[in-house]
Design a protein around this motif. Structure first.
Motif, PDB file in Angstrom:
ATOM      1  N   PRO A  67       0.831  -1.209   0.000  1.00 14.45           N
ATOM      2  CA  PRO A  67       0.000   0.000   0.000  1.00 14.45           C
ATOM      3  C   PRO A  67       0.867   1.262   0.000  1.00 14.45           C
ATOM      4  O   PRO A  67       2.069   1.192   0.258  1.00 14.45           O
ATOM      5  N   VAL A  68       0.244   2.406  -0.271  1.00 11.29           N
ATOM      6  CA  VAL A  68       0.946   3.698  -0.222  1.00 11.29           C
ATOM      7  C   VAL A  68       0.435   4.442   1.013  1.00 11.29           C
ATOM      8  O   VAL A  68      -0.776   4.463   1.268  1.00 11.29           O
ATOM      9  N   LEU A  69       1.370   5.012   1.777  1.00 10.14           N
ATOM     10  CA  LEU A  69       0.979   5.741   2.990  1.00 10.14           C
ATOM     11  C   LEU A  69       0.422   7.116   2.626  1.00 10.14           C
ATOM     12  O   LEU A  69       1.140   7.920   2.029  1.00 10.14           O
ATOM     13  N   PRO A  70      -0.842   7.410   2.981  1.00  3.80           N
ATOM     14  CA  PRO A  70      -1.362   8.755   2.704  1.00  3.80           C
ATOM     15  C   PRO A  70      -0.631   9.777   3.569  1.00  3.80           C
ATOM     16  O   PRO A  70      -0.420   9.531   4.748  1.00  3.80           O
ATOM     17  N   GLY A  71      -0.207  10.889   2.992  1.00  2.00           N
ATOM     18  CA  GLY A  71       0.593  11.896   3.716  1.00  2.00           C
ATOM     19  C   GLY A  71      -0.145  12.532   4.849  1.00  2.00           C
ATOM     20  O   GLY A  71      -1.338  12.382   4.998  1.00  2.00           O
TER      21      GLY A  71
END
Ligand SMILES: NC(=O)c1ccc[n+]([C@@H]2O[C@H](COP(=O)([O-])OP(=O)(O)OC[C@H]3O[C@@H](n4cnc5c(N)ncnc54)[C@H](O)[C@@H]3O)[C@@H](O)[C@H]2O)c1
Ligand SMILES: [Mg+2]
Ligand SMILES: [Zn+2]
Length: 277
Positions: A273-277
């Motif tokens: 997954p991509v970490l939301p900023g």
């Protein structure tokens, strides 16, 4: 025009125009178009504004925060808390509001000098409140907090606080105390909350958490010993869950969820997954 959201301290309150958001203890004012209003229109409404701060540029347009003494009735508008914007809304808009909320909280809590009690003033072109008598600057407060997913092969440790939505289990978290490194804090929090020992602490990433001013530092750590003993009052339940049999998990934009999804992806060979900023 620069697309997206860029924070700045360089906006001048005396220059008219731009967008504005209004914040009170009930959250942000919004209508069917959302929480951004033409600033000049918003300032003509009957609002009790105690601070105005230029906070950034959204798609090249300046954005200001009006921090209010109390929520006001504005025709066809209502108030909504930041959490609801995080859960439902556009992520960029949530970033604007998260920043506005932190600046608003700081402005509210730094009206008077913590050293001598005199009124403080805004410093132009710097995000600081200033006491002339003490020559003291107060900057927005950020609270470093550790968050950790403890793992044991195919099992992950998740816990429930009495404050959570019914059924939801999450990773362990806690605020850093003076004198601690991030790792010291993590080890202490895991001991306090479940009485376990951990090893192989690995930093995974960070996230701003504007409720009200945390900076989450996210880790994975492996189980090293002990039996789960939940901390009275703070931890309602804590268990080892198999990666194939998980309870309801935290909101998808949170770093708690990211730490869980990342471990599952690595364990099960899925895309990360991509970490939301
Ligand atoms: N983004 C995420 O995924 C995520 C997930 C879990 C927790 N969090 C956040 O992490 C932070 C810490 O988690 P927690 O609530 O379990 O903390 P915690 O385990 O340290 O317990 C909270 C207690 O810490 C004390 N406290 C409150 N504010 C403090 C501060 N600024 N500095 C030091 N101590 C303080 C109070 O006694 C409070 O009851 C909170 O802001 C929480 O919202 C974020
Ligand atoms: Mg905690
Ligand atoms: Zn002072």
């Amino acid at each position: 025009m620069t697309p997206g959201w860029i924070t700045t301290t360089l906006l001048d309150n005396d220059t008219p125009g731009g967008w504005a958001v209004a914040r009170s203890r009930d959250g942000f004012l919004h209508d069917t178009n959302g929480p951004l209003f033409p600033r000049e229109w918003l300032k003509r409404q009957d609002l009790s504004v105690f601070a105005e701060h230029g906070i950034g540029h959204l798609d090249g347009e300046p954005v200001y925060l009006l921090e209010l003494n109390a929520p006001a009735e504005v025709p066809d508008c209502s108030w909504q808390g930041l959490r609801a914007f995080m859960l439902q809304g556009d992520h960029t808009l949530y970033k604007v509001l998260g920043y506005a909320a932190q600046i608003g909280t700081w402005a509210r809590e730094h009206r008077f000098c913590g050293s001598c009690g005199q009124a403080m003033v805004q410093v132009p072109r710097e995000r600081a409140m200033y006491c002339q008598a003490c020559d003291l600057r107060s900057y927005p407060r950020i609270s470093p907090s550790m968050i950790v997913l403890v793992t044991r092969g195919d099992e992950i440790l998740l816990a429930r606080s009495p404050r959570f939505v019914t059924g939801v289990y999450s990773t362990l978290a806690g605020f850093a105390e003076p004198g601690e490194s991030a790792e010291d804090c993590l080890i202490r929090e895991v001991r306090e909350e479940v009485q376990l020992e951990v090893k192989n602490i690995q930093y995974m990433g960070s996230q701003c958490w504007p409720f009200p001013h945390s900076m989450m530092l996210g880790f994975h750590a492996e189980y090293a010993g002990g039996d789960i003993v939940p901390q009275a009052d703070e931890i309602e339940d804590a268990q080892w869950f198999n990666v194939h049999d998980l309870p309801p998990l935290p909101a998808s934009r949170s770093i708690a969820r990211y730490l869980i999804d990342l471990y599952l992806a690595r364990r099960l060979g899925h895309a990360e997954p991509v970490l939301p900023g």
